[in-house]
Structures are given as C-alpha cells and as structure tokens.
Design an enzyme around this catalytic site. Sequence first.
Site: not given
Ligand code: CAO
Length: 419
Positions: A16, A138, A167, A246-247
């Site tokens: 998001q 979030e 988010d 705001g008070g």
């Molecule tokens: N091709 C190949 N690999 C891809 C890719 C693509 N097009 N797009 C993503 N990937 C891979 C990434 O490189 C990553 O690989 P590694 O772990 O090996 O480095 C993997 O997919 C997963 O990416 P991620 O760790 O970002 O995803 P997740 O689902 O595990 O985590 C989230 C999700 C949101 C917790 C994390 O991305 C995060 O903390 N983001 C920053 C904070 C944020 O935006 N949070 C809000 C999310 S909305 O509530």
Amino acid sequence: MKALEGIKILDFTHVQSGPTCTQLLAWFGADVIKVERPGVGDATRKQLVDVPGADSLYFTMLNHNKRSIELNSKNETGKEVLERLIKTCDVLVENFAPGALDRMGFTWERIQELNPRMIMASIKGFGPGKYEDCKVYENVAQCAGGSASTTGFVDGIPVVTGAQIGDSGTGLHLALGITTALLQREKTGRGQKVMAAMQDGVLNLCRVKLRDQQRLDAGPLTEYSQFGEGIPFGEATPRAGNDSGGGQPGRILKCKGWETDPNAYTYFITQAAIWEKICDVIGEPDWKTKEGYATPPERLDKLNEIFERVEKWTMTKTKFEVMDVCNPFDIPVGPILSMKEIAEDQGLRDTGTIVEVDHPERGAYLSVGCPIKLSDSPVEVVRSPLLGEHTDEILTSVLGYDDSDLERIKASGAVGEAK
Ligand code: CAO
C-alpha cells in the site's frame, strides 16, 4: 498537458504505502511503469479477493493510471532490462524490505553510476538506527509513531485508527519528497535519495501530541476532558477520547436514530467564540451569562453536564439536521458519515473524489479519485493494469528493444508469458 508529463517513474513498489505514492504521481501525469515479479505480481493482486480470478479491490484501488511490466530482477537478462529502465527513468520508487534492492545488485552507488539524474525514493518502516532492518506494516507504524498511544479513551487500551496514516500517509510524504527533488534537479542536474520512514510520517501527523507532551511539564492539560473530571495526568500525553485537539471542547454526540444506526452521531464543538449562539440553539439562553457557564475556564469541570444537555438537543435531530441548524451560526459540527453514505454521496462523485471505474475482469467498481485538485492538470482515473499487460509495449516503445531482443529476453525467462 499534465503537471508531471514527461516524467518517467520506475515503480518498484508493492502493497500500500509505495503504490499510493506512485498512483498520485501517475494522476499528475507521470508515466508510471510498475515492475512486477513474473506470474506473481504485487501481492495485493490476490489479497482480500472478492471476485474469483480478478485482481482484488486492494490492488485496483491503489494502482490506477500505471503500466505493468513483468520482470524478474534476479535473472541476469532481467537485470539488463532493469538497468535500461534505470537509465531511461527519472525516478525509482521502492518500498521493499531494507536491503532488498542492494541484494538485487542495485545499490545507490550503482544506480548513480547508471543514471546520475536518477531520484531514488524509498519508504521504509524506520529511519536509520536500532530498528532500521525491520519489516513494517501499517499498524506497527501507527504504534511506533505515537498514534496508538494517543488514540482511544483514557481508561482503555491504545487503539489504531482506520485511516491508513502509516501506509497512505507515508506515500503522500514520499510524493512530496519526489516532486521537491525533481524541482531541485532542475537547478543542479543531479538526482538524490529521498527517504520517508513510516514511523516519521506517522509522528509528523501526531505533531500536536508531542506538543502536549511538552506542555505537560507546565501542568495538567486543561482542555482534556480528564482535567474537568479530576483524573490525574501521568507522565505521557494521554488518550483523549473524542476531545478536539485544538483546545476547544468537542465530543461525539448521539443524533436521532442512534438506537438502530451505528453512525447516527455528530461531532459537536462548543467553540468559545460562538458559545452564546450554542446556548440559544440548545435552549439554554441563561448559560450565556450564568456564573460557572459564561467563560471557557468556568465550564471545564462542567463539560459532561454541558455535552449531555447538547446531546439532549442533538438526539431530537438527524445528524444532517444538526448540520443544517448549526452551520448558519458557524457552530462547528460534523456528521459521522458511514462508508455507505460516502459511496453514495453525489457531491463527492461530482468532484471526482469518488469515481466509478470499469475493469475487464471485475466490472465496475468504486474508488477514491485524486484528492488533490490542480486547476491546470486535470485527472482522469484509468483502471489499474493487468499483470504484465504492458510488458511488450514497455520493452519496445520505452526501452527501444527490437524483435530479436524481445525473443532473447523472453527465452531467458526474464519476463512473463506473452499476453
Ligand atoms: N523480481 C524478482 N524478485 C523480486 C521482484 C522482482 N520483480 N520484486 C521483488 N522481489 C523480491 C525482493 O528482491 C525480495 O527478495 P529478497 O528477500 O531475496 O531480497 C523479495 O521479493 C521480497 O521483498 P520484500 O522483503 O520487500 O517483501 P515481503 O513481502 O517479505 O515484505 C514488507 C513486505 C511490506 C513488510 C516489506 O517490503 C517492507 O518492510 N517494506 C518497507 C515498509 C513498507 O512499505 N511497509 C508498508 C507495506 S503496506 O502495509
């Protein structure tokens, strides 16, 4: 002509926070190219699915006006394509877990090497420090940014809010950072790193609560209801229920129909400047001059009694009638609108804040349009892309690959199946 026309965004965002940012940039006219993992795509495509086989509302409502390319950024040919995208685009936006982009081989140094004008914009859960490596969602941000500890009632547990301030709120912050960096690039010719941490974004929106934390050193917060009720203050900004920040004393009060309608309520502020008008409206003209009621400090220990009296009046009216009666007197009131009422609100549809969008897989659905209106850059909301819908188009018309390149790239498994 749109405000950001000509600006190309390499959209590496998911879930998001990042997608809200790039959706705004797309609405302002940028060409947003969403890079998604072949065959999988943004995880939200398949989250909270309501129409089997179709992209979810979670995805469609966050990804309007974008193009989608399926690209495996861990495949060698995929990396080659990504490099060309980096050289071609103005901004790379990402909200991967910390370190993910580095692990793909795209460090900030490498990106600068490829394109010194590149603006690299990131959302992370926390800024540099103890928690910088955490994955964050979030509600974690709401808790760590000071929102949860200051939301809810003084005698209850901390509460998270329905507004996605961690988010979507951070997405907004990042969009501002990106447009500012684009402006600076006009002068310097250089790109830069833009970073918005979700904890910081939430805290920015909770600014008045840090204000109150410091005011506590000077004594109790007299505008908080707990002061009038004689409840002592602790060391930290307390939860203030539905008090207004705001008070000016404010509460949520029942309106006609509250027994059966969970949203038959109004917000009502007993603003000092219009106290006399309030007394007339609720039928207590004596309170205008009566000792103990005439001035704001005198009223502080009587707020429960005063709001009970106001509520006796609001319960005789619908929340919309309260609005109609109070507005001409500048008495600040706000109907508690349900999502159903908002979805049906003709005024919001007329301004494009609520839009109906058609989608080939799921049919028509409602979405929130662009909440920021530019008079010279109108927004037309276009449905979200299907996974990889624009892969060929981006490889050829944006990146300039020819037919033999396309064959090679496809054979390498770097992109998804042809659509
Ligand atoms: N091709 C190949 N690999 C891809 C890719 C693509 N097009 N797009 C993503 N990937 C891979 C990434 O490189 C990553 O690989 P590694 O772990 O090996 O480095 C993997 O997919 C997963 O990416 P991620 O760790 O970002 O995803 P997740 O689902 O595990 O985590 C989230 C999700 C949101 C917790 C994390 O991305 C995060 O903390 N983001 C920053 C904070 C944020 O935006 N949070 C809000 C999310 S909305 O509530």
